[in-house]
Design an enzyme around this catalytic site. Structure first.
Site, PDB file in Angstrom:
ATOM      1  CE  LYS A  48      -3.672  -0.475  -0.443  1.00  0.00           C
ATOM      2  NZ  LYS A  48      -4.282  -0.771  -1.779  1.00  0.00           N
ATOM      3  CG  HIS A 110       4.189  -6.176  -1.202  1.00  0.00           C
ATOM      4  ND1 HIS A 110       4.378  -4.900  -1.682  1.00  0.00           N
ATOM      5  CD2 HIS A 110       2.908  -6.514  -1.522  1.00  0.00           C
ATOM      6  CE1 HIS A 110       3.262  -4.488  -2.274  1.00  0.00           C
ATOM      7  NE2 HIS A 110       2.365  -5.437  -2.193  1.00  0.00           N
ATOM      8  CB  SER A 140      -3.152   2.948   2.588  1.00  0.00           C
ATOM      9  OG  SER A 140      -3.524   2.473   1.326  1.00  0.00           O
TER      10      SER A 140
END
Length: 296
Positions: A48, A110, A140
């Site tokens: 995010k 990620h 987020s």
């Protein structure tokens, strides 16, 4: 959306020293043994932080003119495989990447820096890292975990914020993630470290810097066209970039692309939460030269 009913939220597990869910660890040997190629470009972020935004920019820079049909026929998660992902109903990230015929291959991850497959460093691949300030990132991530039916149950905002501070969110602590890549940049010159806040402030300028890093000589008119195409509202309403074609997320709870703003944390943090967060942040970041803006 019958599929949503059959998906159950994952439990948080400790894996290789960080919090994870099984969707990112099941294929671990294949992930770690992934063979990068010298012209691969790795898009690395904490979740995010602007991953889809930068993925779409890179996709347009490389293939917007040569293969425009990609933009309307394939969702972004097929064009830019999520390396460690093994979600039901979609080929694994490793399989998608292995089967790509494009040059360069654009691949996203990620994973914190220490878990990135070694071949990316050995092949001296270019890495584009995007970092976002911790407060907006936490907000987020919270809304994402509410609508992402594969994520652990987020609980209420204050519970979630505590978990974020403790590093008990998927992919581990935000602090270690952003600092890990920042430190790697000191010894590995092929990292382009971008800030979400800079991109919001002046997308054109950041596009220019990105082109410079990639050695791309993109005409100003073309960059301007890309800048308009990657505007948050355009992407939010584009089914090829907004993840609405993926059956793992409940858009009734929240859209995948929610606001894309800097400073939305002010609508979530109480005064006390903000003071406690600042104190905690100061401790965690005291040894880093990394600086973020929480408003622009």
């Amino acid at each position: 959306m019958l599929f949503l009913k059959t998906i159950s939220r994952a439990e948080l597990i400790e894996f290789e020293g960080i919090s994870m869910v099984h969707f990112f660890t099941e294929n671990w040997e294949k992930i770690q043994n992934f063979q990068a190629r010298p012209d691969d470009i790795l898009i690395a972020t904490y979740p995010k932080a602007g991953t889809t935004w930068v993925s779409y920019i890179l996709d347009l820079l490389y293939f917007g003119n040569t293969a425009p049909e990609r933009q309307t026929s394939q969702p972004i998660y097929m064009r830019v495989p999520f390396l460690e992902a093994t979600f039901p109903g979609i080929p694994s990230g490793v399989d998608l990447a292995d089967n790509m015929s494009t040059k360069p291959r654009l691949i996203k991850t990620h994973l914190p820096v220490q878990l990135v497959p070694k071949s990316f460093w050995e092949q001296n691949c270019r890495v584009v890292y995007v970092a976002r300030n911790a407060k907006d990132n936490a907000v987020s991530f919270y809304h994402f975990d509410r609508m992402n039916m594969t994520a652990p149950e987020p609980g209420d905002w204050s519970t979630y914020l505590q978990r974020f501070k403790n590093g008990k969110t998927v992919f581990g602590p935000w602090y270690d993630h952003v600092c890990g890549f920042w430190e790697k940049k000191q010894t590995y010159s092929n990292i382009h470290y971008m800030f979400f806040e800079d991109m919001v402030e002046d997308t054109g300028r950041e596009l220019e810097r990105l082109c410079s890093f990639l050695g791309l000589f993109t005409p100003i008119e073309e960059r301007e066209q890309i800048r308009k195409g990657v505007h948050f509202d355009s992407m939010k309403h584009n089914s090829m970039t907004n993840y609405s074609t993926i059956p793992l997320m409940d858009f009734k709870v929240s859209p995948f692309m929610r606001k894309g703003k800097v400073g939305d944390w002010k609508n979530h943090f109480t005064v006390t939460q903000n003071e406690q967060f600042d104190e905690h942040y100061k401790q965690k970041m005291k040894n880093s030269t990394l600086h973020f803006r929480t408003e622009i």
